[in-house]
Design a protein around this motif. Sequence first.
Motif, PDB file in Angstrom:
ATOM      1  N   ARG A  48     -18.968   1.985  31.150  1.00  0.00           N
ATOM      2  CA  ARG A  48     -18.523   1.700  29.782  1.00  0.00           C
ATOM      3  C   ARG A  48     -19.623   1.060  28.939  1.00  0.00           C
ATOM      4  NH1 ARG A  48     -12.312  -0.617  30.545  1.00  0.00           N
ATOM      5  NH2 ARG A  48     -11.471   1.252  31.599  1.00  0.00           N
ATOM      6  N   GLU A  49     -20.720   0.658  29.544  1.00  0.00           N
ATOM      7  CA  GLU A  49     -21.828   0.025  28.825  1.00  0.00           C
ATOM      8  C   GLU A  49     -22.983   0.992  28.613  1.00  0.00           C
ATOM      9  OE1 GLU A  49     -21.483  -3.022  27.636  1.00  0.00           O
ATOM     10  OE2 GLU A  49     -19.458  -3.034  28.489  1.00  0.00           O
ATOM     11  N   LEU A  50     -22.703   2.282  28.694  1.00  0.00           N
ATOM     12  CA  LEU A  50     -23.765   3.285  28.701  1.00  0.00           C
ATOM     13  C   LEU A  50     -24.650   3.214  27.460  1.00  0.00           C
ATOM     14  CD1 LEU A  50     -25.075   5.758  30.018  1.00  0.00           C
ATOM     15  CD2 LEU A  50     -23.385   7.170  28.827  1.00  0.00           C
ATOM     16  N   LEU A  51     -24.063   3.161  26.275  1.00  0.00           N
ATOM     17  CA  LEU A  51     -24.863   3.174  25.049  1.00  0.00           C
ATOM     18  C   LEU A  51     -25.782   1.962  24.963  1.00  0.00           C
ATOM     19  CD1 LEU A  51     -22.485   4.554  22.269  1.00  0.00           C
ATOM     20  CD2 LEU A  51     -24.258   5.743  23.560  1.00  0.00           C
ATOM     21  N   SER A  52     -25.289   0.806  25.349  1.00  0.00           N
ATOM     22  CA  SER A  52     -26.138  -0.382  25.302  1.00  0.00           C
ATOM     23  C   SER A  52     -27.240  -0.296  26.360  1.00  0.00           C
ATOM     24  CB  SER A  52     -25.304  -1.655  25.499  1.00  0.00           C
ATOM     25  OG  SER A  52     -24.653  -1.656  26.755  1.00  0.00           O
ATOM     26  N   ARG A  53     -26.961   0.332  27.488  1.00  0.00           N
ATOM     27  CA  ARG A  53     -28.010   0.523  28.496  1.00  0.00           C
ATOM     28  C   ARG A  53     -29.079   1.487  27.973  1.00  0.00           C
ATOM     29  NH1 ARG A  53     -25.781  -2.111  32.768  1.00  0.00           N
ATOM     30  NH2 ARG A  53     -23.575  -1.707  33.156  1.00  0.00           N
ATOM     31  N   PHE A  54     -28.648   2.567  27.316  1.00  0.00           N
ATOM     32  CA  PHE A  54     -29.616   3.469  26.689  1.00  0.00           C
ATOM     33  C   PHE A  54     -30.470   2.718  25.670  1.00  0.00           C
ATOM     34  CE2 PHE A  54     -27.083   7.680  27.308  1.00  0.00           C
ATOM     35  CZ  PHE A  54     -27.654   7.848  28.554  1.00  0.00           C
ATOM     36  N   ALA A  55     -29.830   1.894  24.851  1.00  0.00           N
ATOM     37  CA  ALA A  55     -30.557   1.171  23.802  1.00  0.00           C
ATOM     38  C   ALA A  55     -31.617   0.241  24.394  1.00  0.00           C
ATOM     39  CB  ALA A  55     -29.583   0.378  22.941  1.00  0.00           C
ATOM     40  N   ARG A  56     -31.335  -0.312  25.574  1.00  0.00           N
ATOM     41  CA  ARG A  56     -32.282  -1.236  26.219  1.00  0.00           C
ATOM     42  C   ARG A  56     -33.169  -0.520  27.236  1.00  0.00           C
ATOM     43  NH1 ARG A  56     -27.384  -4.333  26.297  1.00  0.00           N
ATOM     44  NH2 ARG A  56     -27.065  -3.800  28.495  1.00  0.00           N
ATOM     45  N   ALA A  84     -34.044   8.124  27.533  1.00  0.00           N
ATOM     46  CA  ALA A  84     -33.818   6.912  26.741  1.00  0.00           C
ATOM     47  C   ALA A  84     -35.005   5.957  26.775  1.00  0.00           C
ATOM     48  CB  ALA A  84     -32.558   6.195  27.219  1.00  0.00           C
ATOM     49  N   ALA A  85     -35.835   6.046  27.814  1.00  0.00           N
ATOM     50  CA  ALA A  85     -37.024   5.185  27.911  1.00  0.00           C
ATOM     51  C   ALA A  85     -38.259   5.850  27.314  1.00  0.00           C
ATOM     52  CB  ALA A  85     -37.286   4.820  29.369  1.00  0.00           C
ATOM     53  N   ARG A  86     -38.122   7.080  26.813  1.00  0.00           N
ATOM     54  CA  ARG A  86     -39.233   7.815  26.199  1.00  0.00           C
ATOM     55  C   ARG A  86     -40.434   7.908  27.166  1.00  0.00           C
ATOM     56  NH1 ARG A  86     -36.912   4.629  22.196  1.00  0.00           N
ATOM     57  NH2 ARG A  86     -36.265   5.757  20.308  1.00  0.00           N
ATOM     58  N   THR A 124     -35.527   9.764  17.328  1.00  0.00           N
ATOM     59  CA  THR A 124     -34.520   8.802  16.873  1.00  0.00           C
ATOM     60  C   THR A 124     -34.273   7.811  17.996  1.00  0.00           C
ATOM     61  OG1 THR A 124     -32.297   8.578  15.918  1.00  0.00           O
ATOM     62  CG2 THR A 124     -32.573  10.207  17.670  1.00  0.00           C
ATOM     63  N   ARG A 125     -33.215   6.999  17.899  1.00  0.00           N
ATOM     64  CA  ARG A 125     -32.850   6.058  18.956  1.00  0.00           C
ATOM     65  C   ARG A 125     -31.774   6.688  19.842  1.00  0.00           C
ATOM     66  NH1 ARG A 125     -31.986   2.940  14.546  1.00  0.00           N
ATOM     67  NH2 ARG A 125     -29.870   2.408  15.211  1.00  0.00           N
ATOM     68  N   PRO A 126     -31.811   6.456  21.146  1.00  0.00           N
ATOM     69  CA  PRO A 126     -30.873   7.134  22.041  1.00  0.00           C
ATOM     70  C   PRO A 126     -29.418   6.783  21.781  1.00  0.00           C
ATOM     71  CG  PRO A 126     -32.095   5.430  23.218  1.00  0.00           C
ATOM     72  CD  PRO A 126     -32.760   5.595  21.887  1.00  0.00           C
ATOM     73  N   GLU A 127     -29.131   5.524  21.467  1.00  0.00           N
ATOM     74  CA  GLU A 127     -27.744   5.123  21.262  1.00  0.00           C
ATOM     75  C   GLU A 127     -27.167   5.695  19.972  1.00  0.00           C
ATOM     76  OE1 GLU A 127     -30.149   1.826  19.262  1.00  0.00           O
ATOM     77  OE2 GLU A 127     -30.350   3.228  20.959  1.00  0.00           O
ATOM     78  N   VAL A 128     -28.032   6.070  19.033  1.00  0.00           N
ATOM     79  CA  VAL A 128     -27.569   6.705  17.790  1.00  0.00           C
ATOM     80  C   VAL A 128     -27.263   8.177  18.026  1.00  0.00           C
ATOM     81  CG1 VAL A 128     -28.229   7.333  15.442  1.00  0.00           C
ATOM     82  CG2 VAL A 128     -28.823   5.084  16.343  1.00  0.00           C
ATOM     83  N   LEU A 129     -28.093   8.837  18.822  1.00  0.00           N
ATOM     84  CA  LEU A 129     -27.937  10.273  19.044  1.00  0.00           C
ATOM     85  C   LEU A 129     -26.826  10.606  20.020  1.00  0.00           C
ATOM     86  CD1 LEU A 129     -29.307  13.051  18.363  1.00  0.00           C
ATOM     87  CD2 LEU A 129     -30.450  12.814  20.561  1.00  0.00           C
ATOM     88  N   PHE A 130     -26.759   9.882  21.142  1.00  0.00           N
ATOM     89  CA  PHE A 130     -25.847  10.266  22.217  1.00  0.00           C
ATOM     90  C   PHE A 130     -24.390  10.163  21.757  1.00  0.00           C
ATOM     91  CE2 PHE A 130     -23.381   9.773  26.082  1.00  0.00           C
ATOM     92  CZ  PHE A 130     -23.932  10.761  26.889  1.00  0.00           C
ATOM     93  N   GLY A 131     -23.674  11.283  21.825  1.00  0.00           N
ATOM     94  CA  GLY A 131     -22.262  11.303  21.462  1.00  0.00           C
ATOM     95  C   GLY A 131     -21.985  11.257  19.980  1.00  0.00           C
ATOM     96  N   CYS A 132     -23.002  11.538  19.137  1.00  0.00           N
ATOM     97  CA  CYS A 132     -22.821  11.384  17.691  1.00  0.00           C
ATOM     98  C   CYS A 132     -21.723  12.302  17.149  1.00  0.00           C
ATOM     99  CB  CYS A 132     -24.144  11.618  16.963  1.00  0.00           C
ATOM    100  SG  CYS A 132     -24.946  13.202  17.318  1.00  0.00           S
ATOM    101  N   GLU A 133     -21.697  13.561  17.587  1.00  0.00           N
ATOM    102  CA  GLU A 133     -20.671  14.478  17.078  1.00  0.00           C
ATOM    103  C   GLU A 133     -19.276  14.053  17.512  1.00  0.00           C
ATOM    104  OE1 GLU A 133     -22.630  18.764  16.060  1.00  0.00           O
ATOM    105  OE2 GLU A 133     -21.540  18.578  17.944  1.00  0.00           O
ATOM    106  N   ALA A 134     -19.143  13.643  18.766  1.00  0.00           N
ATOM    107  CA  ALA A 134     -17.828  13.230  19.273  1.00  0.00           C
ATOM    108  C   ALA A 134     -17.295  12.017  18.520  1.00  0.00           C
ATOM    109  CB  ALA A 134     -17.920  12.931  20.765  1.00  0.00           C
ATOM    110  N   ARG A 135     -18.214  11.132  18.070  1.00  0.00           N
ATOM    111  CA  ARG A 135     -17.789   9.952  17.306  1.00  0.00           C
ATOM    112  C   ARG A 135     -17.532  10.272  15.847  1.00  0.00           C
ATOM    113  NH1 ARG A 135     -22.339   7.846  20.017  1.00  0.00           N
ATOM    114  NH2 ARG A 135     -23.531   7.827  18.087  1.00  0.00           N
ATOM    115  N   GLY A 136     -17.886  11.478  15.396  1.00  0.00           N
ATOM    116  CA  GLY A 136     -17.746  11.823  13.993  1.00  0.00           C
ATOM    117  C   GLY A 136     -18.882  11.323  13.136  1.00  0.00           C
ATOM    118  N   ASP A 137     -19.994  10.915  13.773  1.00  0.00           N
ATOM    119  CA  ASP A 137     -21.153  10.419  13.027  1.00  0.00           C
ATOM    120  C   ASP A 137     -22.062  11.577  12.630  1.00  0.00           C
ATOM    121  OD1 ASP A 137     -20.170   7.910  13.562  1.00  0.00           O
ATOM    122  OD2 ASP A 137     -21.583   7.494  15.197  1.00  0.00           O
TER     123      ASP A 137
END
Length: 329
Positions: A158-166, A210-212, A251-264
């Motif tokens: 459940r912490e996937l996006l924050s792990r990607f961000a870090r 996510a770590a580029r 871009t940043r991984p937490e912004v891209l991952f799942g963007c369509e599913a979130r409606g972003d």
Amino acid sequence: MARESYMDHASYQLSGFVGGVWHPEDLVELPGTSWIIVSCMRSADHAGGLFKVDTAWPSHATELRWAPAAQQARLGPDVFDPHGIAVRRLADDAFELLVVDHGGGEAIDRLVLELGEEGPFVAAGERLVQPPRTSANAVAHLPDGGFVMTSMFDPTDRELLSRFARAEPTGQVWRWSQANGWSRFGDQPMSGANGIAVSHDGFVIVCEWAARRIWRLDRDGRAVTNAAMDFLPDNLRWTADRRLLLAGQSTRPEVLFGCEARGDRCPLAFRVGRLDPVSLAFESLITMDEAGAAAEGFGGATGAMLVGEQIWVGSFTGQRIGVFSPRSS
């Protein structure tokens, strides 16, 4: 100083499109033929599918036909959700296609493609269920007939996006063989393990999205070297001169991952370039920023492959493949 054009330093320019697809995430060429197979991810408007394009008539893709004997390799056409793909030749008119399939649970579909009067079709196959708490992204054949896959993350995390961000570890590489089934390939943890390729001598190149970062692993999965990228490295595809084409998002991984599913609104800026599989040196060939993607109506690149002198570019969004040609001097 005036702002530079989004393609001022690019050696390739957008010259056209291949239509008839949606979310064309990955592309492979059937060796020795004019056919390209396209993996189209499931979306809110479309089921997932595998498509074929004849490079002799490349304006439009058509969906692969599945023979009745092949249907056991997926849980059903309505839930089929392909992602990364890889291919190897079995015989003159037969090929093995590995497909990352998220439809109805995580699995690798091991398909046999044959050439018929209308081109390739799925003749047979089997479904290999993945180990628990894995979610595959890409897959590549090994010289011994087995394959390696990247598990991008644990689907229960459940912490996937924050792990990607870090850029914290979320997955790693796995190996499958006919004799031993699934096993971990080395012990190198990765933040968003993504694209993967195997060299002719058995070394493995992996994108840590996510770590580029790009990794070169030995035949046992031990890290040999790595290199930082300035974008999110996604899929890898070999060229005839034993180098790799690498595509990814800017871009940043937490912004891209799942963007369509979130409606972003999904970021669309991307890079495509040539990667040396030994030194991991990267040479940029295509650069597209957000303004350029909006102007061209194409972005979000996930993978690229050489087709003659052109570079065909897939995308996690949209309904076409971008075709880029060398710029005239």
